[in-house]
Design a protein around this motif. Structure first.
Motif, short mmCIF file in Angstrom:
data_model
loop_
_atom_site.label_atom_id
_atom_site.label_comp_id
_atom_site.label_asym_id
_atom_site.label_seq_id
_atom_site.Cartn_x
_atom_site.Cartn_y
_atom_site.Cartn_z
N MET A 1 -7.53 0.25 5.98
CA MET A 1 -6.23 0.72 5.49
C MET A 1 -5.36 1.14 6.67
SD MET A 1 -5.53 4.10 3.21
CE MET A 1 -6.20 5.07 4.51
N SER A 2 -4.26 0.47 6.83
CA SER A 2 -3.44 0.79 7.98
C SER A 2 -2.20 1.56 7.57
CB SER A 2 -3.05 -0.50 8.69
OG SER A 2 -1.91 -0.27 9.47
N VAL A 3 -2.10 2.78 8.04
CA VAL A 3 -0.93 3.60 7.74
C VAL A 3 0.23 3.17 8.63
CG1 VAL A 3 -0.02 5.95 7.71
CG2 VAL A 3 -2.40 5.53 7.08
N VAL A 4 -0.16 2.71 9.86
CA VAL A 4 0.84 2.47 10.89
C VAL A 4 1.79 1.33 10.55
CG1 VAL A 4 1.14 1.74 13.27
CG2 VAL A 4 -0.52 3.49 12.72
N PHE A 5 1.27 0.30 9.88
CA PHE A 5 2.11 -0.87 9.68
C PHE A 5 3.10 -0.72 8.53
CE2 PHE A 5 -1.21 -3.78 11.74
CZ PHE A 5 -0.75 -3.36 12.97
N GLN A 6 2.93 0.31 7.73
CA GLN A 6 3.77 0.39 6.55
C GLN A 6 5.24 0.55 6.92
OE1 GLN A 6 2.03 3.38 4.12
NE2 GLN A 6 0.23 2.12 3.73
N GLY A 7 6.09 -0.10 6.14
CA GLY A 7 7.53 0.04 6.36
C GLY A 7 8.01 -0.70 7.58
N ALA A 8 7.22 -1.65 8.11
CA ALA A 8 7.63 -2.35 9.31
C ALA A 8 7.97 -3.80 9.01
CB ALA A 8 6.53 -2.28 10.36
N GLU A 9 8.21 -4.12 7.74
CA GLU A 9 8.49 -5.51 7.38
C GLU A 9 9.97 -5.83 7.50
OE1 GLU A 9 6.27 -7.81 7.12
OE2 GLU A 9 4.81 -6.24 7.52
N ASP B 1 -4.64 8.67 -1.17
CA ASP B 1 -5.35 7.80 -2.13
C ASP B 1 -6.82 8.17 -2.28
OD1 ASP B 1 -2.94 6.35 -2.16
OD2 ASP B 1 -3.63 5.19 -0.42
N GLY B 2 -7.18 9.38 -1.94
CA GLY B 2 -8.59 9.75 -2.04
C GLY B 2 -8.78 10.94 -2.96
N ALA B 3 -10.03 11.20 -3.27
CA ALA B 3 -10.34 12.35 -4.11
C ALA B 3 -10.11 13.62 -3.30
CB ALA B 3 -11.79 12.26 -4.57
#
Lengths: 612, 591
Positions: B1-9, B361-363
């Motif tokens: 799961m990569s947090v870093v790439f989000q919003g980079a599209e 996204d975790g418990a």
């Protein structure tokens, strides 16, 4: 490091190329043939153009008419030479790639085979990073000149053909060529000589920048918890700016020579036109021939640089090759004897007069003890006392400097290749998992049923989490097992040893990352397994002789005997109770917690008394 | 799961625009550099002009007009020298601008990675983060210095050549373009083939490097289990797959590259065919026709390198997108900076107020935690793996922020405290004693960069580690190796502890920091720490319960909740989680 294109480096570089040529004779010959076709056809295409100018274009303008035969001959010549040239170019490029990549792959296979063959002691003497770069960057650098090599050979053919073509056309115009082309070649050589050390320096800095980033990000938690981001950024900035300056220095040289190398052939064409015009007025040549030579100049100016590319790669190639060779020529393989193994019963272990040293520093001194077949011995000692090194000699990962290790009375050095892993299983302190499935990591190619794998996992208290993995035994664990936690990795490594039903099992602090509660269950399981097999040793289900490195009393209590090590020597050995009685160092170590508690209780009592 | 790439599209253009906004050094003087590049490009059409002038004017009258030819050629030569000079100045400017701006970007990226929260850092592979400040930046620089320049030069070359062609003959110009247009149309397709082939090469290269590294990193295990042959097979498979992918990519390059030669030859043949007819009807001179033959060669090299250049452009944009992906990832655990609170030195009190934590996204891993730690107390935190004790430590050191509630030190919300102050006053020693490649002294000095060797020796002595130091072959100068691997796991922890101790914090938090150390040394350390932490707040997370017995208070975590707290003596007396843990500890640690 060799960075200059000295004649010695040149000679070595050519020898390296010679190795590749001898190894891949067929590919190299085909590549050179293609490239020669390309070279020849380049000259031919200029000639075709000249022919068309003289026999088609100029007559058409002069006489206002042209025969269809001459016209179509011209077209055919132009397109025909281009097609052949295209075939040559395609062959040259593809075959150069085949040559280069095959040699790279060959070096990589040889180097890694050597890594697998050389003894662990050799690995200890070489930093991991260096060995990895030997197999990747160095193997690549060694064969980098192979990419432009066929083209360079083709260029030589091209130059020779061009010289002949020009001489036939006009000796005086040829003379211009004989002045200009060597000038381009010399300029290119000067260029590469100036560029090569700068480029090597920049490459070196690039690697250093990468190393700093790697290390710094690996230690990100330490950097963060101590708030040293500024310090680390400064360390990175210094090197990044050195790299910037090195790259700009490269850019200055490139910036100077690239336009010069473009301008020189252009000036050549202008000289050809000048001299050609004079020759034309004297009637020595015709216009078509003038166009042909001028065109030849524009075609040759670029490919001639390929000679420089090969020369530019040679110093890097020599360094890469030497590093690869250093690995391939490394001596000190382990010699194996002929002795085979007998039966499936627990093995007896005897260590006598054993010493070991890393370089000058002796870490084990005259160590002797024995473990009778079927018994369990605990190796106990303070941090840094040499326990892990001793364990490595027991499975013959390293050979002792002095003394010997006997398994069922046979010196480990006498046992045939593959014999020791068949009998002995080590679970090391540092777990290593392969980028493979859970099953693959446990069996390592051994033919065992899934039931046996599950049984081993159960004993290692790993069946629970493995069963919950998305594909169970077929789940891939990722590079070095990164998808599992530290404790899970240790338990898989333990199962790997247990599934082999080894005759000698060695545990080197193998449950340090496992929760104490889980560890207790593992130890109980092991004890039961060992006891059962001792009591009712059915064939094929005999237990193991066990050597266990431990601090904790729960683990030590599994052992029939304790060997206490300090600073590389056996200080005492005997049962736990005996050592507790007579060995102060041992007592100090294993009862540390209890004494601590007792002292505290005493102090508390005193304080209460004082208060009262 | 990569947090870093989000919003980079982003689109390619938006990426480049945003990328350039990060590199002001590059934009400065860009126009001047471009003008120079265009002037340098004009140098390419000097030869065709010279040929045309020589043939049409100089040789028109049967006998060459030598004075005219000389004048024309000298003029051309002067133009060649001037354009070459422009080329030189342009190159130097370009290298300076790109290297300076990319060095800035590199350092910014590096700093930003360290500023990201632990959670974000851990969502990426370390190697991937390293690529952001190395390979990705190199790809951008390659493109700016070669590919990008080539696009300008090649377009300029084709345009200038077309312009001159048009002056000479519009019919022939049309012919040349008709020949080359199919190639231009096919280029993006070639580039896609090449790009997918190169992607495969990169993947196989990654596999190959990973496989090769097993033979080195796993050397001991491979030998201990006699799996040399099996490993060799795996490695050979990876090496050969990499080789095949490389050769496949090379085949595409090898097939596409010469196509241009063929097209150019067809164009040249067409020029001869059509040009002769035009010549006969008097629409074109012989010199201009021959000049055309030279002009066509100016189309060849731009098209030959076009696939490579397009591919490089794509890589550069992808690299840029990844670098921006890092730079645009907000450090979700952010430093309030100068506006933040500066904590005064002295004993520290801590309070957790209704703290709740769950991983994205975790418990939930920590529920409704409210607890106060007065200054100068020594706390032990115990519990099974996954009980929430490490989360507690990470929240206290602000490696993460709570999802709900707040953590305060000396009454200030942790989120309002300046990092420089926070890291000085609160230091955690993690379980994994990571060391930097270098001398032992340098690693300890990392805790206090100004410390002298004497101070370091004193610190080690105070921690009761003088004997250990004496036993080391080179004392403080002992090299620790990469990641400290020349030392044993226990020794690494000793160094990490000394490093934190030298930093002299007011709150020291040990997260199983002595788990690999032998019991005697551990007890000695604990006692030494007790002496030196008197007057400070100290928190230890431990799986050995000896630590708990010495603490002022014990926190017992179970399934994300603080289930018990109090001194050891009273906790052990009441039934509960602690009593159970203690019983199993006693059975394993006592004779």
């Amino acid at each position: 490091m060799a960075t200059k294109v000295t004649s010695a480096v040149m000679r070595q570089g050519l020898r390296v190329l010679g190795v590749a040529i001898r190894t891949e004779k067929a590919v190299f010959s085909a590549a050179v043939l293609s490239s020669s076709l390309y070279g020849g056809m380049t000259v031919a295409s200029a000639w075709a153009l000249g022919w068309a100018t003289e026999n088609v274009v100029l007559p058409a303008f002069g006489q206002g008419d042209i025969t269809a035969a001459a016209l179509w001959t011209g077209v055919l010549l132009i397109v025909g030479t281009a097609l052949l040239k295209a075939v040559g170019v395609a062959g040259r490029r593809i075959l150069a790639g085949v040559l280069q990549y095959r040699m790279q792959a060959r070096s990589r296979r040889d180097v890694t085979k050597q890594y697998l063959r050389l003894p662990l002691a050799w690995h200890h003497q070489h930093p991991t990073g260096q060995l990895l770069s030997n197999a990747s960057a160095d193997a690549e650098a060694a064969w980098a000149p192979l990419a432009p090599l066929p083209m360079a050979v083709g260029v030589v053919v091209m130059l020779f053909t061009a010289a002949v073509a020009m001489l036939i056309t006009d000796p005086v115009l040829a003379l211009v060529g004989f002045l200009i082309f060597p000038a381009i070649a010399v300029l290119n050589l000067v260029y590469q000589r100036k560029l090569s050390p700068l480029a090597t320096h920049a490459q070196q800095l690039r690697a250093e920048v990468s190393e700093i980033a790697h290390e710094s990000f690996d230690g990100a938690l330490v950097v963060k918890t101590l708030g040293r981001e500024d310090l680390e950024t400064e360390r990175f900035r210094r090197r990044a700016h050195e790299l910037r300056d090195a790259n700009i220095a490269v850019g200055r040289v490139r910036g100077l020579f690239d336009p010069m190398l473009e301008a020189l052939p252009t000036l050549g064409v202008l000289i050809v036109l000048m001299v050609g015009a004079m020759r034309l007025s004297g009637g020595s040549i015709n216009s078509g021939e003038l166009v042909q030579v001028a065109y030849l100049f524009t075609l040759l100016s670029f490919p001639i640089r390929a000679l420089g590319w090969v020369l530019a790669e040679l110093p890097r190639s020599v360094v890469g090759w030497q590093r690869v060779q250093a690995v391939l020529e490394a001596k000190g393989s382990m010699e194996y004897g002929e002795a085979g193994l007998r039966g499936g019963a627990p093995a007896g272990l005897q260590v006598s007069g054993l010493s070991y040293a890393y370089g000058a520093a002796e870490v084990l001194h005259d160590v002797s003890f024995e473990v009778p077949a079927g018994r369990t011995v605990a190796l106990v000692g303070p941090t840094g006392s040499g326990k892990s090194t001793l364990v490595q000699t027991l499975v013959r990962l390293v050979d002792p400097v002095k003394g010997e290790v006997l398994l069922d009375g046979v010196d480990l050095r006498e046992i045939a290749y593959g014999g020791i892993p068949d009998m002995v299983a080590l679970v090391p302190q540092q777990t290593f998992l392969f980028d493979d499935t859970v099953r693959g990591n446990i069996t390592l190619g051994l033919e065992v049923s899934d039931e046996e794998v599950w049984a081993a996992l159960r004993l290692a208290q790993a069946d629970g989490f493995v069963a919950k993995l998305p594909s169970g035994l077929d789940t891939r664990v990722g590079e070095r097992g990164t998808t599992l936690s530290g404790g899970q990795r240790q338990r898989v490594a333990l199962a790997r040893a247990l599934v082999r039903r080894p005759r000698l099992l060695i545990l080197d602090d193998a449950t340090s990352s496992v929760d104490p509660q889980v560890e207790a269950r593992i130890l109980h399981g092991l004890r039961d397994a060992l006891n059962v097999s001792e009591a009712e040793s059915r064939p094929g289900e005999e237990g193991s002789t066990v050597v266990v490195v431990a601090y904790r009393l729960a683990t030590i209590s599994l052992a029939d005997e304790v060997v206490y090590l300090d600073r590389g020597s056996v200080v005492d050995r005997g049962t736990h109770e005996e050592l507790l009685e007579r060995c102060p160092g041992y007592r100090n170590l294993v009862t540390a917690y209890e004494r601590e508690e007792a002292e505290r209780a005493a102090i508390a009592a005193e304080e209460e008394e004082v208060v009262a | 799961m990569s947090v870093v790439f989000q919003g980079a599209e982003r689109s390619a253009l938006a990426t480049v625009r945003r990328g350039l906004s990060f590199t002001p050094e590059f934009r400065k003087g860009l126009v001047g550099t471009l003008v120079l590049a265009i002037v340098a490009t004009i140098g390419k059409i000097i030869v065709p002009i010279a040929v045309q002038q020589t043939i049409d004017t100089g040789l028109k009258s049967g006998t060459p007009d030598l004075p005219y030819i000389t004048r024309a050629l000298v003029l051309c030569a002067a133009a060649v020298v001037i354009t070459a000079l422009c080329g030189y100045v342009m190159n130097v400017r370009l290298y300076k601008a790109t290297e300076s701006s990319l060095a800035t970007l590199r350092v910014r990226g590096f700093r930003h990675v360290h500023d990201l929260s632990v959670l974000t850092q851990n969502s990426e592979r370390r190697g991937a983060l390293v690529s952001r400040v190395t390979n990705d930046i190199d790809q951008i620089s390659n493109f700016m210095q070669w590919g990008g320049l080539m696009i300008i030069v090649a377009c300029g070359q084709v345009l200038v050549a077309t312009g001159l062609m048009f002056v000479y003959s519009w019919q022939l110009t049309l012919l040349v373009w008709i020949c080359f247009i199919p190639l231009l149309v096919a280029l993006p397709r070639f580039q896609r083939w090449l790009s997918s082939a190169y992607t495969t090469v990169r993947e196989r290269t990654g596999d190959m490097l990973a496989a090769v590294s097993e033979s080195v990193v796993g050397a001991a295990v491979i030998r201990a289990y006699g799996s040399e042959r099996r490993t060799a097979e795996r490695i050979d498979t990876a090496i050969n797959a990499n080789r095949s992918a490389q050769i496949r990519a090379q085949k595409i390059v090898g097939m596409v590259f010469p196509l241009t030669e063929i097209v150019a030859a067809v164009a040249i043949a067409g020029i001869v065919l059509l040009g002769v007819r035009l010549g006969v009807s008097g629409d074109i001179s012989a010199g201009r026709l021959v000049a055309f033959l030279f002009l066509v060669t100016l189309f060849v090299s731009p098209l030959q390198i076009a696939t490579e250049v397009l591919n490089e452009a794509q890589n550069a944009v992808a690299g840029w997108r990844r670098v921006l992906g890092v730079l645009d990832t907000p450090p979700d655990v952010a430093d309030p900076g100068d506006e933040g609170v500066e904590l005064p030195r002295g004993p520290i009190s801590v309070a957790f107020e209704d703290v709740h934590f769950a991983y994205p996204d975790g418990a939930p891993v920590l529920h409704e935690l409210s607890v106060a730690i007065p200054p100068r107390t020594r706390i032990a935190v115990v519990g099974e793996t996954g009980s929430g004790k490490t989360t507690f430590a990470k929240l206290l050191t602000r490696l993460m922020d709570p999802v709900e509630g707040r953590v305060t030190v000396d009454g200030h919300d942790l989120r309002d405290v300046r990092f420089s102050s926070l890291r000085e006053r609160i230091v955690m020693v993690p379980q994994d004693g990571f060391l930097f490649d270098g001398a032992l002294a340098d690693n300890i000095r990392f805790g206090k960069p100004s410390a002298t060797d004497e101070e370091i020796t004193t610190a080690l002595t105070e921690l009761g580690l003088a004997d250990w130091l004496e036993g080391l072959p080179y004392g403080l100068a002992t090299p620790v190796g990469q990641r400290g691997e020349s030392l044993s796991a226990g020794e690494r922890q000793l160094v990490a502890l000394a490093r934190a101790y030298l930093a002299d914090p007011d709150l020291l938090l040990l997260d199983e920091a002595t788990s690999a150390v032998d019991p005697a040394t551990e007890v000695r350390l604990a006692r030494a720490l007790e002496g030196v932490t008197r007057g400070r707040t100290a928190i230890s997370i431990a799986h050995r319960l000896s630590t708990a017995e010495n603490a002022d208070e014990v926190f017992v975590f179970d399934a994300g909740r603080l289930v018990q707290r109090g001194p050891h003596a009273s906790l052990v007396a009441e039934p509960g989680v602690y009593a159970d843990l203690h019983a199993s500890w006693i059975s394993s640690a006592h004779s």
